[in-house]
Each structure stands twice: as structure tokens, then as C-alpha cells.
Design a protein around this motif. Structure first.
Motif, PDB file in Angstrom:
ATOM      1  N   ILE A   1      -7.562  55.045 100.716  1.00  0.00           N
ATOM      2  CA  ILE A   1      -8.273  54.086  99.855  1.00  0.00           C
ATOM      3  C   ILE A   1      -7.686  54.085  98.452  1.00  0.00           C
ATOM      4  O   ILE A   1      -7.407  53.020  97.875  1.00  0.00           O
ATOM      5  N   ALA A   2      -7.473  55.278  97.892  1.00  0.00           N
ATOM      6  CA  ALA A   2      -6.971  55.394  96.522  1.00  0.00           C
ATOM      7  C   ALA A   2      -5.603  54.742  96.356  1.00  0.00           C
ATOM      8  O   ALA A   2      -5.301  54.169  95.298  1.00  0.00           O
ATOM      9  N   GLU A   3      -4.785  54.819  97.397  1.00  0.00           N
ATOM     10  CA  GLU A   3      -3.448  54.244  97.327  1.00  0.00           C
ATOM     11  C   GLU A   3      -3.418  52.769  97.741  1.00  0.00           C
ATOM     12  O   GLU A   3      -2.359  52.150  97.808  1.00  0.00           O
ATOM     13  N   GLY A   4      -4.576  52.217  98.048  1.00  0.00           N
ATOM     14  CA  GLY A   4      -4.649  50.807  98.396  1.00  0.00           C
ATOM     15  C   GLY A   4      -4.179  50.479  99.794  1.00  0.00           C
ATOM     16  O   GLY A   4      -3.899  49.317 100.097  1.00  0.00           O
ATOM     17  N   MET A   5      -4.090  51.484 100.660  1.00  0.00           N
ATOM     18  CA  MET A   5      -3.644  51.242 102.028  1.00  0.00           C
ATOM     19  C   MET A   5      -4.737  50.624 102.887  1.00  0.00           C
ATOM     20  O   MET A   5      -4.458  49.885 103.840  1.00  0.00           O
ATOM     21  N   ILE A   6      -5.974  50.960 102.578  1.00  0.00           N
ATOM     22  CA  ILE A   6      -7.126  50.357 103.251  1.00  0.00           C
ATOM     23  C   ILE A   6      -8.189  50.095 102.189  1.00  0.00           C
ATOM     24  O   ILE A   6      -8.112  50.611 101.065  1.00  0.00           O
ATOM     25  N   LYS A   7      -9.184  49.300 102.545  1.00  0.00           N
ATOM     26  CA  LYS A   7     -10.320  49.060 101.666  1.00  0.00           C
ATOM     27  C   LYS A   7     -11.402  50.098 101.943  1.00  0.00           C
ATOM     28  O   LYS A   7     -11.501  50.620 103.057  1.00  0.00           O
ATOM     29  N   ALA A   8     -12.204  50.377 100.951  1.00  0.00           N
ATOM     30  CA  ALA A   8     -13.304  51.320 101.154  1.00  0.00           C
ATOM     31  C   ALA A   8     -14.208  50.841 102.287  1.00  0.00           C
ATOM     32  O   ALA A   8     -14.736  51.640 103.072  1.00  0.00           O
ATOM     33  N   ALA A   9     -14.368  49.520 102.407  1.00  0.00           N
ATOM     34  CA  ALA A   9     -15.225  48.968 103.452  1.00  0.00           C
ATOM     35  C   ALA A   9     -14.673  49.226 104.850  1.00  0.00           C
ATOM     36  O   ALA A   9     -15.421  49.170 105.830  1.00  0.00           O
ATOM     37  N   ASP A  10     -13.376  49.529 104.946  1.00  0.00           N
ATOM     38  CA  ASP A  10     -12.797  49.795 106.264  1.00  0.00           C
ATOM     39  C   ASP A  10     -13.362  51.060 106.896  1.00  0.00           C
ATOM     40  O   ASP A  10     -13.315  51.225 108.123  1.00  0.00           O
ATOM     41  N   LEU A  11     -13.888  51.947 106.060  1.00  0.00           N
ATOM     42  CA  LEU A  11     -14.490  53.168 106.603  1.00  0.00           C
ATOM     43  C   LEU A  11     -15.795  52.872 107.340  1.00  0.00           C
ATOM     44  O   LEU A  11     -16.314  53.729 108.060  1.00  0.00           O
ATOM     45  N   ASP A  12     -16.324  51.660 107.151  1.00  0.00           N
ATOM     46  CA  ASP A  12     -17.522  51.271 107.895  1.00  0.00           C
ATOM     47  C   ASP A  12     -17.203  50.936 109.351  1.00  0.00           C
ATOM     48  O   ASP A  12     -18.120  50.694 110.141  1.00  0.00           O
ATOM     49  N   LEU A  13     -15.916  50.925 109.681  1.00  0.00           N
ATOM     50  CA  LEU A  13     -15.523  50.644 111.055  1.00  0.00           C
ATOM     51  C   LEU A  13     -15.885  51.774 112.010  1.00  0.00           C
ATOM     52  O   LEU A  13     -15.862  51.587 113.227  1.00  0.00           O
ATOM     53  N   PHE A  14     -16.204  52.953 111.475  1.00  0.00           N
ATOM     54  CA  PHE A  14     -16.542  54.087 112.336  1.00  0.00           C
ATOM     55  C   PHE A  14     -17.580  54.964 111.672  1.00  0.00           C
ATOM     56  O   PHE A  14     -17.817  54.903 110.471  1.00  0.00           O
ATOM     57  N   LYS A  15     -18.212  55.788 112.486  1.00  0.00           N
ATOM     58  CA  LYS A  15     -19.200  56.765 112.034  1.00  0.00           C
ATOM     59  C   LYS A  15     -18.797  58.140 112.548  1.00  0.00           C
ATOM     60  O   LYS A  15     -17.972  58.275 113.440  1.00  0.00           O
ATOM     61  N   PHE A  16     -19.429  59.164 111.979  1.00  0.00           N
ATOM     62  CA  PHE A  16     -19.214  60.539 112.438  1.00  0.00           C
ATOM     63  C   PHE A  16     -20.469  61.043 113.151  1.00  0.00           C
ATOM     64  O   PHE A  16     -21.581  60.573 112.889  1.00  0.00           O
ATOM     65  N   ALA A  17     -20.293  62.011 114.039  1.00  0.00           N
ATOM     66  CA  ALA A  17     -21.419  62.641 114.719  1.00  0.00           C
ATOM     67  C   ALA A  17     -21.062  64.081 115.037  1.00  0.00           C
ATOM     68  O   ALA A  17     -19.878  64.425 115.168  1.00  0.00           O
ATOM     69  N   GLU A  18     -22.106  64.906 115.170  1.00  0.00           N
ATOM     70  CA  GLU A  18     -21.899  66.345 115.377  1.00  0.00           C
ATOM     71  C   GLU A  18     -22.494  66.866 116.683  1.00  0.00           C
ATOM     72  O   GLU A  18     -22.410  68.057 116.953  1.00  0.00           O
ATOM     73  N   SER A  19     -23.108  66.010 117.460  1.00  0.00           N
ATOM     74  CA  SER A  19     -23.650  66.418 118.755  1.00  0.00           C
ATOM     75  C   SER A  19     -23.631  65.216 119.694  1.00  0.00           C
ATOM     76  O   SER A  19     -23.487  64.062 119.259  1.00  0.00           O
TER      77      SER A  19
END
Length: 262
Positions: free
Chosen positions: A224-242
Motif C-alpha cells: 500500500i505504501a509503495e502504491g502497488m495496491i490500494k488500501a481498499a484492496d485489503l477488503d478483498l479478503f479476511k483473516f480467521a483463526e479457527s
């Protein structure tokens, strides 16, 4: 008076013509089918063979599970936990997603994996624990990968072309769950994320298992910082622990489950 046939008038042998490769039926000529000119036909065959089998089993949609082939049930460190979670998720999704329907209706959210060992084996085993079918999309590799023993035999396929294998993995996917893995797992993950980012695929939910692993492997913030993706692109996935968190994240992401028989 009937004239006799002399030796000089005898019918010549056509053995050479019969034995010629050009005389073989095209569909039976392996040399021809495996030649360069038939690459497109072989590509089509890999599509059609799996498509026919999946339709015969009523598989309308899948939940694709990726992850390392090197993880084993009693492995070191976090490996055993990853394997157990993938197995549990395969069971949960199969029970609640619609894979068990036997009333003639299409099966939805059937577990589909790369068909090999490790996380793929665990997810297929989880589906088997639930008594549900599951799919294994194997690929021919130099080290002679074999299918794991838990995917449904009629739904266990072998591909030569990575591209066609990826197409089958993606085209019915209602969701993608990605457990820790290496190059192959990253390849499949970014394939789907790219299709979603560019609107070339439906907006299916994508869940990455074990946030600490993924953030240590991929520095999303730097991208994101280097402009390779948009911050909103992280909404394409979620994390889970179980396994339960994975299922909840998929539902929150829009997954529509089938009949829940738990």
C-alpha cells in the motif's frame, strides 16, 4: 469360360497402407493427439472430462481450499494445528453448505482442493468425515504427485495444464479458503485476488487462515505504501483463526449455505 488369375495379376498387398499412422482413426491415434497441433484439443478435453463428471454428481458450486502439500497431521510447530483446522473446516462446510443434498437438487459448496497431500488432504478428509463428496483437482508434476485417499474417486481428476486446472478451481467457487503454504498456494491465492480485483470473477469471499503467518510472509502495508495496491484492496479478503471463524467469515462475506443438517 472364367479366366484364371495369374501371379502377375494377383491383388497387391495393402499391409503398408493399413500399418501407416495416417490410416489410424484420429481419435485412436495417440501420436497425433499428443502432437503440437492438437494442444487446443487436449485443452478442451481436460475441460470437458471434468465438467461431465461434476455435472453427473450435481456439483453446482464449490468452496476451494488451498494450502501447503507439506503439512502433515502430526507435523511440527503450528503444522498439526493447521491440518486439524483444515480438516474441521472441511467437515463444517460439508455439513452446512449443501454438499450432502441427495434429493436430486444440485450440490452447493462442495469442498474442492488440489487433490494432493497436506492441507488438501485434510480438507478432503473433513468432507469425508461428514459423509459428503469432495473434489480433487490434481496436476501432473515431476515428482509424481498422487491423489490423496479422501477425495471422492469419481471426482478425482488429473490435469496436465495448470491453466485448465485453475479454471476448474475458480469457475464454480463460491468461496476461497487459503491455509499457510508456499509458492503454489501463493500462486493460486493471487490468481483469485487478481480476478476479483479486476472484476473478472464474482465477488466471492476469500479467507486467509492464521493472520500472523500471512502478515509475516506478505507485507501488505508496504504494498500500500509503495502504491502497488490500494488500501481498499485489503477488503478483498479476511483473516480467521479457527474453522468456525472461517465459516462465519464466509457467511459474512456473502456465502449462501445450503441445507444445514448439523
Amino acid at each position: 469360360m472364367v479366366a484364371s488369375v495369374t501371379d502377375s495379376e494377383a491383388v497387391p498387398s495393402n499391409a503398408a497402407q493399413m500399418a501407416s499412422p495416417s490410416y489410424r482413426l484420429a481419435a485412436m491415434d495417440e501420436d497425433f493427439l499428443l502432437g503440437d497441433s492438437m494442444r487446443g484439443v487436449r485443452f478442451l478435453l481436460e475441460y470437458a472430462k471434468a465438467e461431465d463428471a461434476l455435472r453427473a454428481w450435481g456439483v453446482r458450486s464449490t468452496i476451494v481450499v488451498f494450502g501447503s502439500a507439506r503439512i502433515i497431521a502430526n507435523g511440527p510447530g503450528r503444522h498439526a494445528g493447521w491440518y486439524a483446522a483444515a480438516r474441521e473446516f472441511g467437515r463444517i462446510a460439508s455439513l452446512r453448505g449443501g454438499a450432502l443434498l441427495t434429493n436430486g437438487e444440485p450440490r452447493d459448496n462442495v469442498i474442492a482442493t488440489g487433490g494432493g497431500p497436506g492441507i488438501m488432504e485434510a480438507a478432503n478428509l473433513g468432507a469425508l468425515d461428514a459423509g459428503a463428496p469432495s473434489v480433487g483437482f490434481n496436476i501432473t508434476l515431476p515428482f509424481e504427485q498422487e491423489p490423496n485417499a479422501y477425495s471422492t474417486p469419481d471426482l478425482t481428476f488429473r490435469f496436465h495444464y495448470f491453466a485448465m486446472r485453475k479454471m476448474h478451481l475458480a469457475m464454480r467457487a463460491n468461496a476461497l479458503v487459503v491455509f499457510p503454504g508456499g509458492f503454489g498456494t501463493l500462486d493460486e491465492l493471487f490468481e483469485i485476488l487478481t480476478l476479483r480485483q479486476t472484476d473478472k470473477a464474482p465477488k466471492i469471499p476469500v479467507v486467509l487462515f492464521d493472520e500472523a503467518y500471512w502478515r509475516s510472509v506478505i507485507n501488505f502495508d508496504t504494498m500500500i505504501a509503495e502504491g502497488m495496491i490500494k488500501a481498499a484492496d485489503l477488503d478483498l479478503f479476511k483473516f480467521a483463526e479457527s474453522a468456525e471463524e472461517v465459516w462465519s467469515a464466509l457467511l459474512e462475506g456473502g456465502l449462501k449455505p445450503g441445507e444445514d443438517i448439523t
